[in-house]
Enzyme design. Structure first.
Site, PDB file in Angstrom:
ATOM      1  N   LEU A 267       1.359  -1.331   0.060  1.00 51.74           N
ATOM      2  CA  LEU A 267      -0.085  -0.046  -0.070  1.00 51.74           C
ATOM      3  C   LEU A 267       0.957   1.254  -0.367  1.00 51.74           C
ATOM      4  CD1 LEU A 267      -2.445   1.343   0.530  1.00 51.74           C
ATOM      5  CD2 LEU A 267      -2.272   0.730   2.990  1.00 51.74           C
TER       6      LEU A 267
ATOM      7  N   HIS B 141       2.525   3.266  -2.712  1.00 47.60           N
ATOM      8  CA  HIS B 141       1.386   4.709  -3.931  1.00 47.60           C
ATOM      9  C   HIS B 141       1.898   5.939  -2.853  1.00 47.60           C
ATOM     10  CE1 HIS B 141      -0.883   1.895  -6.262  1.00 47.60           C
ATOM     11  NE2 HIS B 141      -0.697   0.930  -5.186  1.00 47.60           N
TER      12      HIS B 141
ATOM     13  N   GLN C 138      -0.771   1.486  12.781  1.00 46.86           N
ATOM     14  CA  GLN C 138      -0.914   1.025  14.459  1.00 46.86           C
ATOM     15  C   GLN C 138       0.984   0.926  14.521  1.00 46.86           C
ATOM     16  OE1 GLN C 138      -1.977  -2.947  15.647  1.00 46.86           O
ATOM     17  NE2 GLN C 138      -2.959  -1.039  17.278  1.00 46.86           N
ATOM     18  N   SER C 139       1.465   1.551  15.588  1.00 46.99           N
ATOM     19  CA  SER C 139       3.286   0.786  15.588  1.00 46.99           C
ATOM     20  C   SER C 139       3.433  -0.372  16.714  1.00 46.99           C
ATOM     21  CB  SER C 139       3.483   2.462  16.697  1.00 46.99           C
ATOM     22  OG  SER C 139       4.749   2.069  16.957  1.00 46.99           O
TER      23      SER C 139
ATOM     24  N   ASN D 283      -5.890  11.698  -3.074  1.00 48.91           N
ATOM     25  CA  ASN D 283      -6.940  12.155  -4.026  1.00 48.91           C
ATOM     26  C   ASN D 283      -6.922  11.542  -4.954  1.00 48.91           C
ATOM     27  OD1 ASN D 283      -4.822  12.178  -6.117  1.00 48.91           O
ATOM     28  ND2 ASN D 283      -3.547  13.685  -5.185  1.00 48.91           N
TER      29      ASN D 283
ATOM     30  N   ASN E 284      -5.454   5.375  -9.998  1.00 48.77           N
ATOM     31  CA  ASN E 284      -3.990   4.921  -9.954  1.00 48.77           C
ATOM     32  C   ASN E 284      -4.149   3.095  -8.914  1.00 48.77           C
ATOM     33  OD1 ASN E 284      -0.699   4.352  -9.260  1.00 48.77           O
ATOM     34  ND2 ASN E 284      -0.583   4.851 -11.443  1.00 48.77           N
TER      35      ASN E 284
ATOM     36  N   ARG F 105      -4.359  -2.107  -8.367  1.00 48.43           N
ATOM     37  CA  ARG F 105      -5.024  -3.122  -7.878  1.00 48.43           C
ATOM     38  C   ARG F 105      -6.703  -3.778  -8.124  1.00 48.43           C
ATOM     39  NH1 ARG F 105       0.009  -3.746  -5.412  1.00 48.43           N
ATOM     40  NH2 ARG F 105       1.272  -1.957  -4.999  1.00 48.43           N
TER      41      ARG F 105
END
Length: 256
Positions: free
Chosen positions: A81, A84, A92-93, A185, A191, A196
């Site tokens: 992901l 992009h 989330q850490s 956006n 794209n 995907r």
């Protein structure tokens, strides 16, 4: 603990289609934006957008943003992901969140074979146990060092836990569940969806893309009317690596 995909469009630019139409019209108008927007109703906005989209004039669609909250996805997915790059991400850490019982995503090919699923779950449980043990070992070491350095014991425990989970997380697998909020956006989404939603995309991110497209069409149906894999409005961009199911794919995305 096994988990499932959850996708929610949590925010977007108000009146996205009107914003795009007004921005595009401004390029060819002698009047200002106030007058342009006053003259835009639902009917002429849709008519103008259809013309804009059919012409492939995409720069005005960059003016509207969409924010998604996603849970029940793997680190495998988010590694794809974030490629992009024209987007904003908050994930989330694992440095600050101690995973007492991490959740994970089971690939469908493994899910359908009992012996494979059993082996997979065993590996997940072993990872959790190893993580827990590492946290304990590292915390003990860090607490001792911090206290010897003059830190108050309760504070030392809090600091030591963060230091411990920071390194113990290295044992977690790509299957480990994560949560992420991201904003793109509309042009970036064009794209993203083109790549995907394709049958050749990895199954997990393809499922995400399909669900995102459904929700996007609910709030901006004209803007996203032609979105989906590259083959729905032209030849397959994959060439010799095509899935060979172009008609089936086109029928599917007509119904989304």
């Amino acid at each position: 603990m096994e988990t499932k995909l959850k996708v929610k469009l949590i925010a977007h630019t108000p009146e996205p289609e009107k914003i795009i139409a007004s921005a595009a019209k401004l390029c060819y108008s002698r009047v200002g934006i106030d007058e342009i927007m006053e003259n835009l109703n639902e009917e002429n906005t849709q008519k103008f957008l259809n013309m804009l989209i059919d012409l492939g004039h995409e720069s005005p669609i960059e003016h509207v943003n969409f924010t998604f909250a996603v849970e029940g996805v793997s680190r495998t997915l988010t590694h794809q992901l974030v490629r992009h790059r024209i987007a904003s991400y908050s994930q989330q850490s694992q440095r600050y969140v101690k995973l007492e019982q991490f959740q994970y995503i089971v690939p469908p090919s493994i899910e359908m074979i009992p012996e494979a699923k059993e082996l997979f779950i065993k590996a997940m449980e072993e990872d959790q146990n190893t993580y827990n043990t590492l946290v304990e070992i590292l915390m003990e070491k860090h607490i001792k060092k911090l206290v010897e350095g003059g830190m108050e014991e309760n504070k030392a425990k809090r600091v030591a836990e963060k230091m411990a989970i920071e390194d113990a997380r290295y044992v977690f697998p790509n299957a480990c569940e994560t949560k992420i909020v991201f904003t793109m956006n509309a042009r970036t989404l064009f794209n993203f969806l083109r790549h995907r939603c394709c049958n050749r995309a990895q199954w997990e991110i393809k499922n995400l893309a399909d669900e995102m497209l459904k929700q996007l069409k609910e709030v901006a149906p004209t803007v996203f009317k032609n979105c989906g894999p590259g083959c729905i409005s032209g030849s397959c961009p994959e060439g010799g690596m095509s899935c060979g199911k172009i008609q089936e794919v086109r029928e599917k995305y007509k119904g989304i």
